[in-house]
Write a protein that holds these residues in place. Structure first.
Motif, PDB file in Angstrom:
ATOM      1  N   ASP A 178     -41.260   5.693   8.662  1.00 52.84           N
ATOM      2  CA  ASP A 178     -41.199   5.993   7.226  1.00 52.84           C
ATOM      3  C   ASP A 178     -42.442   6.744   6.737  1.00 52.84           C
ATOM      4  N   ALA A 179     -43.309   7.197   7.656  1.00 53.88           N
ATOM      5  CA  ALA A 179     -44.559   7.841   7.258  1.00 53.88           C
ATOM      6  C   ALA A 179     -44.293   9.089   6.417  1.00 53.88           C
ATOM      7  N   VAL A 180     -45.106   9.275   5.371  1.00 53.46           N
ATOM      8  CA  VAL A 180     -45.008  10.423   4.474  1.00 53.46           C
ATOM      9  C   VAL A 180     -46.165  11.370   4.780  1.00 53.46           C
ATOM     10  N   ASN A 181     -45.885  12.662   4.828  1.00 48.05           N
ATOM     11  CA  ASN A 181     -46.938  13.644   5.085  1.00 48.05           C
ATOM     12  C   ASN A 181     -47.552  14.128   3.770  1.00 48.05           C
ATOM     13  N   LEU A 193     -38.738   9.547  -4.168  1.00 47.63           N
ATOM     14  CA  LEU A 193     -39.003   8.711  -3.002  1.00 47.63           C
ATOM     15  C   LEU A 193     -37.819   8.755  -2.041  1.00 47.63           C
ATOM     16  N   ARG A 194     -36.610   8.729  -2.592  1.00 47.63           N
ATOM     17  CA  ARG A 194     -35.399   8.841  -1.756  1.00 47.63           C
ATOM     18  C   ARG A 194     -35.338  10.199  -1.069  1.00 47.63           C
ATOM     19  N   ARG A 195     -35.744  11.241  -1.781  1.00 49.09           N
ATOM     20  CA  ARG A 195     -35.729  12.590  -1.202  1.00 49.09           C
ATOM     21  C   ARG A 195     -36.755  12.709  -0.083  1.00 49.09           C
ATOM     22  N   VAL A 196     -37.926  12.115  -0.258  1.00 50.06           N
ATOM     23  CA  VAL A 196     -39.011  12.273   0.715  1.00 50.06           C
ATOM     24  C   VAL A 196     -38.836  11.354   1.919  1.00 50.06           C
ATOM     25  N   THR A 197     -38.384  10.121   1.696  1.00 49.73           N
ATOM     26  CA  THR A 197     -38.364   9.126   2.779  1.00 49.73           C
ATOM     27  C   THR A 197     -36.976   8.805   3.305  1.00 49.73           C
ATOM     28  N   GLY A 198     -35.941   9.354   2.669  1.00 45.20           N
ATOM     29  CA  GLY A 198     -34.592   9.092   3.139  1.00 45.20           C
ATOM     30  C   GLY A 198     -34.225   7.621   3.035  1.00 45.20           C
ATOM     31  N   PRO A 199     -33.713   7.034   4.118  1.00 44.56           N
ATOM     32  CA  PRO A 199     -33.267   5.631   4.044  1.00 44.56           C
ATOM     33  C   PRO A 199     -34.395   4.628   3.871  1.00 44.56           C
ATOM     34  N   HIS A 200     -35.642   5.077   3.956  1.00 46.60           N
ATOM     35  CA  HIS A 200     -36.780   4.160   3.841  1.00 46.60           C
ATOM     36  C   HIS A 200     -37.281   4.025   2.404  1.00 46.60           C
ATOM     37  N   TRP A 201     -36.545   4.548   1.437  1.00 46.35           N
ATOM     38  CA  TRP A 201     -37.048   4.541   0.060  1.00 46.35           C
ATOM     39  C   TRP A 201     -37.153   3.136  -0.509  1.00 46.35           C
ATOM     40  N   LEU A 202     -36.445   2.190   0.087  1.00 43.80           N
ATOM     41  CA  LEU A 202     -36.509   0.809  -0.400  1.00 43.80           C
ATOM     42  C   LEU A 202     -37.594  -0.012   0.291  1.00 43.80           C
ATOM     43  N   ALA A 203     -38.449   0.635   1.084  1.00 45.13           N
ATOM     44  CA  ALA A 203     -39.481  -0.121   1.802  1.00 45.13           C
ATOM     45  C   ALA A 203     -40.483  -0.789   0.874  1.00 45.13           C
TER      46      ALA A 203
END
Length: 244
Positions: free
Chosen positions: A16-19, A63-73
């Motif tokens: 789920d890392a964000v750049n 957050l959903r756009r950037v992390t995809g399925p991990h937006w609920l982390a």
């Protein structure tokens, strides 16, 4: 400050890392959401929900756009112990902000929250219509507090190669100043009040997230803290007045 908990979301070498580009998108979404909250007119209930819902939904969509399925982390299951932590951190937040405010009152006047001036004249139904839109707004405020904290933590650890503890401390300071600065218009541009009183409350709320890694806990503490103050003002304004 020791921190032996699991990795924070979006910061480490995890799926789920964000750049850097992702963090810029998320921070820009917070700025857009804050503009929607502060600039859109607040109509009568239920239209008063619109600015608050946009304030919450814009960064969540980013957050959903950037992390995809991990937006609920950011959000974990709420356990019974988490409810207890919400209460404890709400009390700590109230005590911290009150203590800082009492110190500042010795050298500078404090500005009242605009909502507090209307509480005494409201009916219970009007109070409910006033407070309900603050639920999505306060969850949005947690995103405003936690996402910059995580962005600074990512920068410190992934790019500057600082220790995680150092990153947490810097992230706490920077995100609290950002959060306090966002409240400057609310408190008549009183810098001491916004940056120190509101900023100290933000530190406690972010610590609630750091301890639990659960934004629901910091959001719950935030709601309890704010609503306790508003309900106390409402109750004082409706106390029966004795004869004479």
């Amino acid at each position: 400050m020791a921190d032996s908990g699991p990795d924070f979301p979006y910061c480490g070498a995890t799926p789920d890392a964000v750049n850097g580009r992702g963090w810029l998108i998320l921070l820009a979404s917070l700025a857009l959401a804050f503009a929607a909250l502060t600039l859109l007119p607040r109509g009568p209930f239920p239209w008063s929900f619109l600015p608050a819902l946009l304030f919450l939904s814009i960064p969540l969509a980013a957050l959903r756009r950037v992390t995809g399925p991990h937006w609920l982390a950011l959000f974990r299951r709420v356990r019974l112990t988490d409810i207890g932590l919400m209460i404890l951190f709400a009390i700590a937040t109230l005590a911290s902000s009150l203590a800082v405010a009492l110190v500042l009152l010795q050298v500078s006047p404090m500005a009242a929250n605009p909502l507090s001036g209307t509480m005494g004249a409201l009916t219970a139904g009007e109070l409910a219509m006033l407070l309900l839109p603050t639920l999505p707004q306060l969850v949005g405020e947690e995103l405003l507090g936690i996402l910059p904290f995580l962005a600074v933590l990512w920068l410190c650890v992934s790019k500057l190669r600082l220790s995680r503890i150092t990153g947490i401390m810097i992230g706490l300071a920077v995100s609290s100043l950002i959060f306090g600065a966002a409240h400057l218009p609310t408190y008549d541009w009183n810098f001491a009040q916004a940056l120190l009183v509101i900023g100290s409350a933000r530190v406690i709320l972010t610590l609630a997230y750091i301890v639990t890694r659960n934004l629901w806990v910091s959001a719950g503490a935030h709601v309890l803290n704010d609503w306790a103050g508003f309900l106390a003002i409402f109750a004082l304004g409706h106390m029966p007045v004795g004869p004479g």
